[in-house]
Each structure stands twice: as C-alpha cells, then as structure tokens.
Design an enzyme around this catalytic site. Structure first.
Site, PDB file in Angstrom:
ATOM      1  N   PRO A 148       0.403  15.233   1.953  1.00 20.23           N
ATOM      2  CA  PRO A 148       0.212  16.610   1.491  1.00 20.23           C
ATOM      3  C   PRO A 148      -1.214  16.808   0.987  1.00 20.23           C
ATOM      4  O   PRO A 148      -1.729  16.003   0.213  1.00 20.23           O
ATOM      5  CB  PRO A 148       1.231  16.735   0.344  1.00 20.23           C
ATOM      6  N   GLU A 149      -1.875  17.871   1.466  1.00 19.28           N
ATOM      7  CA  GLU A 149      -3.234  18.159   1.062  1.00 19.28           C
ATOM      8  C   GLU A 149      -3.231  19.345   0.103  1.00 19.28           C
ATOM      9  O   GLU A 149      -2.176  19.806  -0.320  1.00 19.28           O
ATOM     10  CB  GLU A 149      -4.094  18.393   2.304  1.00 19.28           C
TER      11      GLU A 149
ATOM     12  N   ARG B 122       7.836   6.619   0.829  1.00 22.47           N
ATOM     13  CA  ARG B 122       6.817   5.565   0.854  1.00 22.47           C
ATOM     14  C   ARG B 122       6.350   5.147  -0.539  1.00 22.47           C
ATOM     15  O   ARG B 122       5.632   4.172  -0.697  1.00 22.47           O
ATOM     16  CB  ARG B 122       5.627   6.009   1.709  1.00 22.47           C
TER      17      ARG B 122
ATOM     18  N   LYS C 172     -27.286  12.199   1.862  1.00 20.35           N
ATOM     19  CA  LYS C 172     -26.137  11.452   2.372  1.00 20.35           C
ATOM     20  C   LYS C 172     -26.257  11.233   3.877  1.00 20.35           C
ATOM     21  O   LYS C 172     -26.307  12.191   4.652  1.00 20.35           O
ATOM     22  CB  LYS C 172     -24.831  12.184   2.039  1.00 20.35           C
TER      23      LYS C 172
ATOM     24  N   HIS D   6      15.941   8.461  -1.234  1.00 23.56           N
ATOM     25  CA  HIS D   6      14.643   8.274  -1.881  1.00 23.56           C
ATOM     26  C   HIS D   6      14.377   9.291  -2.989  1.00 23.56           C
ATOM     27  O   HIS D   6      13.223   9.588  -3.295  1.00 23.56           O
ATOM     28  CB  HIS D   6      13.528   8.321  -0.833  1.00 23.56           C
TER      29      HIS D   6
END
Length: 291
Positions: free
Chosen positions: A2-3, A107, A148, A89
């Site tokens: 999930p972002e 997970r 960078k 879970h």
C-alpha cells in the site's frame, strides 16, 4: 505494498471510529515487523480523538496515548461486527463501543507501535515533506536533486527527499512527462522539476480520489476496492504497447524495483557538456590536429 493514496484512503475509511471508546483488545499474533507492545490494554477506556497520516504511517491519537500504524507489504484494517468470522491473518482486534477494528497482515511486515520519543525519532523525524504540501515545491526539489547522480525514479522514491511517492505513482509521473526513470536526477532542468512536482501532485490527488490502487487484495477498512489501477499507462504493462507511440514498453530494475518505461517516449538523454568543457575539448582536439 500500500502506497500513500491507499494509506490516505484507509485513514479516511477509519473515521467512523472517531470519538468511540475502546472496550476490549485482543492480540492474536504479536510478531509483526516489530513486536506489538505487550501493554496495549492501557488503551481500554480511552476514546479515539484523531486520525492523521504522515507518509505511509497512520497516527491514531487517543485521549492519553498515540499509536503509529503501518500497513507494511500486505496489511489492511477492516471495520466489522464482533460476530463476523475471524480470518487466519487477523492479528489484532480492537473492540470499540459500536464496531470492531481488525488488523490483517499475511506477510506480517506492518507495525503497530506506540508513538513515543524513540519511534518519533527513528521513524518520523527523518522524513521529507509531504508531496501534497506547499513545502514540496520546485525550488525545494531542485536543491535536493542537483547533486544526485542516482536515477530520477530512485531519487523521488527516497523518503528523505519526499515521502509517499511509491513505485506505481513514480512510474506514472515519469511516463507522463517523458523522463527516463534512470535519468540522473542532477541532469533535470528547473523546468522539468517544476513539471515533475506538478505531475506528482496531480497523480497522487487523482489516486486518492479513486480510492487508491487495488492490484492484489487491497481494500479500505470498509472492504471497498480502489480504482486508480484502471488508469495505469505504464506501471505493470511491460511487454505491452505504449499508448502514445505503440512502442513496446520495457522493464528495468532500479533500486531493486521494476521500472516500466517507453524507450521511444522516455529516452535516456546525455547531459550537455558545460561550455568551458566543450571549449577545452575543442582546443585539445585542435592541438592534436596541428601536431
């Protein structure tokens, strides 16, 4: 994983819990990314006052304590009735006055922690600005990227530069602007960076409006899917035709992440040599010819 849009959508779907009092807590599996604290019972009797988001963390402020929640790779929250059958879970259950909150994480890379001085220092204080805030602007990003040498995609996914620009949304933003994901960040012009900041904000806002992206099993706390994945032009489409030029989209690995791009629309551009360097090379070449 999930972002930011999925975390923001999850936070919003949890708002029915505001002002509700914790009645009971059950920890069924404490072994997450870090162990769930063994003193969660101190939440009993406290009302949930506020829910906010910082990066991909949800901050749950109760009357006396604040918790820090992270969904990790596969975590999700669900609001349900107490009599609903538990899933394998479901690791944490918080019974509020009118509804039950369950944390589900196959997970187990998520975290349920107290927000104290240690977690604040380790997990929050080092973060860059929020991408939808005024602090994230072209002038700021230009200064951050000008030295960078890493690929632009790697740079904008660095949480020390800006938080929450995950793989999906970085891929889509760069595709829409025609910037190769491996283009060294320091090579971007100020104009490109202005466009990149605007596009990141636009993509994230659109994703939030569409409830995030459901690529596998993501749902918000109400069990609703996101729909942003239906708008994807590059992410997950390696081997398919570019929607702009019909070139086959390719996939490279950057920072251990798959990066889909169009070799025609997103060429890897060589930086222009500074004027002084060009002049020096010309003089050197002229000297060789004379000899």
């Amino acid at each position: 994983m999930p972002e930011l849009p999925e975390v923001e959508t999850t936070k919003t779907s949890l708002l029915p819990l505001i002002d509700q009092k914790v009645v009971h807590i059950q920890v069924r599996q404490a072994s997450l990314r870090w162990p769930i604290p063994d003193d969660l019972e101190r939440l009993q009797g406290q009302r949930l006052i506020q829910l906010t988001r910082r990066s991909k963390y949800i901050l749950a402020q109760f009357e006396q304590d604040t918790m820090l929640w992270h969904l990790g790779m596969s975590g999700s929250f669900r609001l349900c009735e107490a009599q609903e059958e538990l899933r394998k879970h479901d690791h944490l259950i918080i019974q509020f006055a009118d509804i039950q909150l369950r944390y589900h994480d196959p997970r187990r890379f998520g975290c349920i922690l107290w927000l104290d001085a240690q977690s604040q220092s380790k997990l929050i204080d080092t973060l860059g600005p929020e991408p939808l805030s005024d602090s994230f602007n072209a002038e700021y990003l230009f200064e951050k990227l000008k030295n960078k040498n890493v690929g632009t995609k790697v740079a904008i996914m660095d949480n020390h530069v800006v938080v929450g620009v995950g793989n999906i949304y970085a891929t889509e933003s760069l595709f829409n602007l025609g910037i190769h994901p491996a283009q060294p960040a320091k090579d971007l012009s100020l104009k490109q960076i202005e466009q990149l900041v605007a596009e990141i904000k636009r993509i994230l806002k659109q994703a939030i409006d569409l409830g995030g992206s459901t690529l596998r099993d993501y749902t918000n706390a109400m069990g609703e899917n996101g729909y942003f994945q239906q708008t994807l032009l590059a992410y997950g489409r390696a081997g398919e035709m570019c929607v702009n030029c019909e070139t086959t989209l390719e996939n490279i690995k950057l920072g251990q992440r798959a990066s889909v791009y169009c070799p025609e629309c997103q060429p890897l551009r060589k930086p222009k040599l500074a004027h002084s360097k060009v002049a020096t090379k010309r003089k050197a070449a002229a000297g060789v010819k004379k000899s």
